[in-house]
Design an enzyme around this catalytic site. Sequence first.
Site, mmCIF file in Angstrom:
data_model
loop_
_atom_site.group_PDB
_atom_site.id
_atom_site.type_symbol
_atom_site.label_atom_id
_atom_site.label_comp_id
_atom_site.label_asym_id
_atom_site.label_seq_id
_atom_site.Cartn_x
_atom_site.Cartn_y
_atom_site.Cartn_z
ATOM 1 N N HIS A 59 57.325 62.692 48.323
ATOM 2 C CA HIS A 59 57.707 61.280 48.198
ATOM 3 C C HIS A 59 58.075 60.711 49.569
ATOM 4 O O HIS A 59 59.227 60.832 50.001
ATOM 5 C CB HIS A 59 58.906 61.152 47.255
ATOM 6 C CG HIS A 59 58.655 61.698 45.887
ATOM 7 N ND1 HIS A 59 58.697 63.040 45.607
ATOM 8 C CD2 HIS A 59 58.343 61.065 44.723
ATOM 9 C CE1 HIS A 59 58.429 63.219 44.320
ATOM 10 N NE2 HIS A 59 58.202 62.041 43.766
ATOM 11 N N HIS A 83 55.562 55.484 46.837
ATOM 12 C CA HIS A 83 56.708 56.193 46.245
ATOM 13 C C HIS A 83 56.483 57.707 46.229
ATOM 14 O O HIS A 83 57.335 58.464 46.686
ATOM 15 C CB HIS A 83 56.956 55.709 44.807
ATOM 16 C CG HIS A 83 57.789 56.652 44.005
ATOM 17 N ND1 HIS A 83 59.149 56.562 43.928
ATOM 18 C CD2 HIS A 83 57.451 57.751 43.271
ATOM 19 C CE1 HIS A 83 59.614 57.553 43.177
ATOM 20 N NE2 HIS A 83 58.589 58.284 42.758
ATOM 21 N N GLU A 119 80.136 62.349 27.279
ATOM 22 C CA GLU A 119 79.881 63.796 27.337
ATOM 23 C C GLU A 119 79.012 64.182 28.531
ATOM 24 O O GLU A 119 79.284 65.163 29.230
ATOM 25 C CB GLU A 119 79.218 64.278 26.038
ATOM 26 C CG GLU A 119 80.101 64.152 24.799
ATOM 27 C CD GLU A 119 80.093 62.755 24.190
ATOM 28 O OE1 GLU A 119 79.307 61.894 24.641
ATOM 29 O OE2 GLU A 119 80.881 62.515 23.244
HETATM 30 C C1 LIG Z 1 66.096 61.795 34.812
HETATM 31 C C2 LIG Z 1 64.811 61.559 35.546
HETATM 32 N N1 LIG Z 1 63.828 60.868 34.952
HETATM 33 C C3 LIG Z 1 62.645 60.677 35.587
HETATM 34 C C4 LIG Z 1 62.437 61.187 36.820
HETATM 35 C C5 LIG Z 1 61.091 61.022 37.506
HETATM 36 N N2 LIG Z 1 61.204 60.063 38.628
HETATM 37 C C6 LIG Z 1 61.361 60.477 39.879
HETATM 38 S S1 LIG Z 1 61.531 59.211 40.956
HETATM 39 C C7 LIG Z 1 61.398 58.075 39.719
HETATM 40 C C8 LIG Z 1 61.476 56.604 40.022
HETATM 41 C C9 LIG Z 1 62.723 56.295 40.713
HETATM 42 O O1 LIG Z 1 62.723 55.001 41.189
HETATM 43 P P1 LIG Z 1 63.639 54.672 42.438
HETATM 44 O O2 LIG Z 1 64.965 55.261 42.266
HETATM 45 O O3 LIG Z 1 63.572 53.202 42.660
HETATM 46 O O4 LIG Z 1 62.949 55.465 43.624
HETATM 47 P P2 LIG Z 1 61.953 54.884 44.731
HETATM 48 O O5 LIG Z 1 60.748 54.356 44.007
HETATM 49 O O6 LIG Z 1 62.684 53.833 45.435
HETATM 50 O O7 LIG Z 1 61.622 56.071 45.553
HETATM 51 C C10 LIG Z 1 61.224 58.706 38.494
HETATM 52 C C11 LIG Z 1 61.046 57.976 37.217
HETATM 53 C C12 LIG Z 1 63.494 61.925 37.414
HETATM 54 N N3 LIG Z 1 63.369 62.476 38.600
HETATM 55 N N4 LIG Z 1 64.663 62.068 36.765
#
Ligand SMILES: Cc1ncc(C[n+]2csc(CCOP(=O)(O)OP(=O)(O)O)c2C)c(N)n1
Length: 670
Positions: free
Chosen positions: A32, A267, A417
């Site tokens: 990422h 991303h 919890e």
């Molecule tokens: C609990 C959880 N659900 C889903 C994911 C998969 N996931 C990783 S990054 C992401 C998106 C996060 O968005 P953001 O925090 O805005 O990160 P950015 O795009 O800015 O890197 C998801 C859904 C995860 N790591 N943890």
Amino acid sequence: MNAPECIDPAARCANALRFLAADAVEQARSGHPGAPMGMAEMAEVLWRRHLRHNPANPAWPDRDRFVLSNGHASMLLYGLLHLSGYALTTAQLRQFRQLHSSTPGHPEVGHTPGIETTTGPLGQGLANAVGMALSEKLLAARFNRAGHTIIDHHTYVFLGDGCLMEGISHEACSLAGTLKLGKLICLYDDNGISIDGEVSAWFADDTPRRFEAYGWHVIPNVDGHDARAIDAAIRQAKTQGERPTLICCKTVIGKGAPAKAGGHDVHGAPLGAQEIAAMREALGWDAEPFAVPPDVAAAWDARALGAAREADWNARFAWYSTAHPELAAEFLRRDQGKLPEAFEAGLMALLETPSALHGKIATRKASQLTLEALTAALPELLGGSADLTGSNLTDVKASVWVNHAGQGNYVSYGVREFGMAAVMNGMALHGGLIPYGGTFMVFSDYSRNAIRMAALMRQRVIHVLTHDSIGLGEDGPTHQPVEHAASLRLIPNNQVWRPCDGVETALAWLDAVQRGDGPSCLLLSRQALTPFARDAGQLAGIRRGGYVLQDAEAHQAVLIATGSEVEIAMRAAAHLAEDGIRVRVVSMPCVERFHAQDAAYRDAVLPAGVPRVSVEAGVTWPWRAVVGERGATVGIDTFGASAPADALYQHFGLTPARVADAARSLLGRP
Ligand SMILES: Cc1ncc(C[n+]2csc(CCOP(=O)(O)OP(=O)(O)O)c2C)c(N)n1
């Protein structure tokens, strides 16, 4: 192209992070790059100008804690550790995301020096940080003395949209505001992008007002690429005595990538060679991948300052040790996670002395009696419950509710919890405290991923899960765990105890406290259970997870039970004896501990070729592994029902007669 010498040195430091992230993701062909590139200025300002840490000693007790809650931005953290002077080499950066490297896909505590917690499941890092900040506050109140401030550090968090969308952020941040954790400083990477695209279509909260409502100090609208603005915001945050701070940094995801910055493609995918080359051109960066120009390396190197800071603390601690030798010794013992020497002997004495613990009581009550003794011996125990104190019996006479000043040894976590479990992980990671917390066992599902994370991180966190079966009665199937014991046992490195009486409960607690490398779940009954007498060998057998509670010469079958069903198995054995059928009864309070014993012990308890019957008020299929293809299982493979406990045990066939029948039919004597 910008000539390198014309670029602000701080900007070059931030760009070093950008290129390490972009080049490592490119080399790994996975990862990422967007978030590390967007947070490069935030990271530069925090780590070079504020964070108090010593790269040579990541375990220095009074260091500031840094949590990367958006753990997918791991390359940002690896870049920071490498550049600051931690033991993380260029060769390791080149191995990003490869087997056995120190640079796994998401940061893992205990795996890479300088990582404070394992992050990746979004939102939990933030909740861990709340636990760390709470620990700091509690330990400061316990150990600091006039003229001797030995605990005084901040907890910093980077988090993204994902962390704030997760419900756990509400649980943890609401609690942090209420507990007035003023030394918690969070920097929000507000880039408006998550994986599916622009978040405005699914995340349109007014985040600053949300956090103000929690009682936080909020600094909105900070330009996350303006080092001076970030620096000013952090300075302001550090002046807060009582309110945690959220600094909302407006950033551009993938900042620096000429064509891709600002889009969601950046991303979680490599930028591509062409885009990286264009970024080198645009940012005036002529160093090869993974090479750091000497001026930038020197500007990042935190080793001398870190060593000086720790030396200063060491000197102050030496002075403290002279003035308060007992406190200093206790602090060091607790920080190292060591238990007091006489502690086990004290608990064993409790077992040997006749008391209510040996009577017919619920195992939740036995747990409370044990906790009375443990709390007296272990000041590091930090109790709590998710608003079920009177049901979980997690409090003791010496429990004092934690207050805003950081005094107390018991946290009422409220109905949170998952937040409780993740906050406890943060406390265990911080050091100095052994957290335990209670809820109904059925709600362990709410906490589950945090229990899993404690197991993965090898943290000593104790979950008191009461009302452990249909035996809770009238509250009905919503409250009756059926699949939960099996489900908790599935988590590697989680120890699940389901004791059958007071003695087993006390030894389960002893084990949970003594194990320093993972969580324990204590599954405890609401209803009173019949106690059993044991010899020394049987007492030792409890700690091996399973043992012969009652034997019969030349036994024809073995009944294996846990918790409240042990007495059912014992009564079934009596029925069978009346018919001349000889059975052995095995109590198995910790199935995974029993499986970890050597084959000789397991064979001695469960002899090969002797038919087996399992009895547990829960799903039966996992017991197939214990009883074998030809064995029998007695349990519940549906949801429970609402009725008094005795009626439910009859209704679901968890009775001595039914267990006896199962044994008879195995032996061909129906
Ligand atoms: C609990 C959880 N659900 C889903 C994911 C998969 N996931 C990783 S990054 C992401 C998106 C996060 O968005 P953001 O925090 O805005 O990160 P950015 O795009 O800015 O890197 C998801 C859904 C995860 N790591 N943890």
